[in-house]
Design a protein around this motif. Structure first.
Motif: not given
Length: 198
Positions: A164-185
């Motif tokens: 369940s922790l792995e699933e929580k972490i993956h959900q954070l990754e899939h939402y926040w990584y693209p979001k932060v990359l978008g801001e960086i770019i």
């Protein structure tokens, strides 16, 4: 901006980024996916998004320098400006770091500097911490030691299992990584630390 994504396995974070590019939440083109595992599922995901792929292994070369020189040659051939690591399970060496200074971004499944290395989720769970999360950072010559861009926490409850922790972490990754990359770019600069994102 042309970006390259490096991955070694399943590619769920690649897909999250590809979807964000498709929706224009990330103002960039994925010029190429590089994979060091020729049978990895991420290659199939890339084909679905019509992203060019290149795959070869360090075992194909006499040294890490030769391996990274070939990657560097390929990156320049695709006019890549930013490298995004999304489950790339190798330590990036000086050859690439010097060719792309502060232009290689990584996602790590813990709140660095705690629990660096390959097993960040399991290490945090086994240690019994009450909060873990993800870290997005520039890479340097160390292992998960580069300048932090953003960190997003998640609570670990008494009811959580490793799965369940792995699933929580993956959900954070899939939402926040693209979001932060978008801001960086968009800004072409995102060097300050977000210790917490709500």
């Amino acid at each position: 901006m042309k970006i390259a994504i490096f991955a070694s396995g399943n590619g769920s974070n690649f897909e999250a980024i590809a979807q964000a590019v498709e929706k224009q939440d990330i103002q960039a083109e994925i010029a190429v996916l590089f994979c060091d595992q020729k049978s990895a599922f991420v290659l199939e995901r890339a084909a679905k998004y019509q992203v060019p792929t290149v795959s070869f292994s360090p075992k194909d070369f006499s040294s890490k320098v030769d391996y990274e020189n070939e990657i560097k040659r390929m990156m320049h051939g695709f006019d890549v400006e930013l490298i995004v690591l999304a489950g790339y399970m190798r330590i990036v060496g000086l050859t690439l770091l010097e060719a792309f200074p502060k232009k290689i971004i990584n996602l790590h499944p813990s709140l660095l500097p705690s629990f660096p290395g390959l097993h960040g989720i399991q290490d945090a769970f086994d240690y019994g911490v009450k909060v873990s999360g993800i870290t997005i950072h520039y890479i340097d010559e160390g292992v998960d030691t580069g300048p932090i861009i953003a960190q997003v926490p998640t609570e670990i409850t008494a009811e959580d299992t490793l799965e369940s922790l792995e699933e929580k972490i993956h959900q954070l990754e899939h939402y926040w990584y693209p979001k932060v990359l978008g801001e960086i770019i968009q800004k072409e600069s995102y060097s300050y630390v977000k210790k917490s994102v709500n």
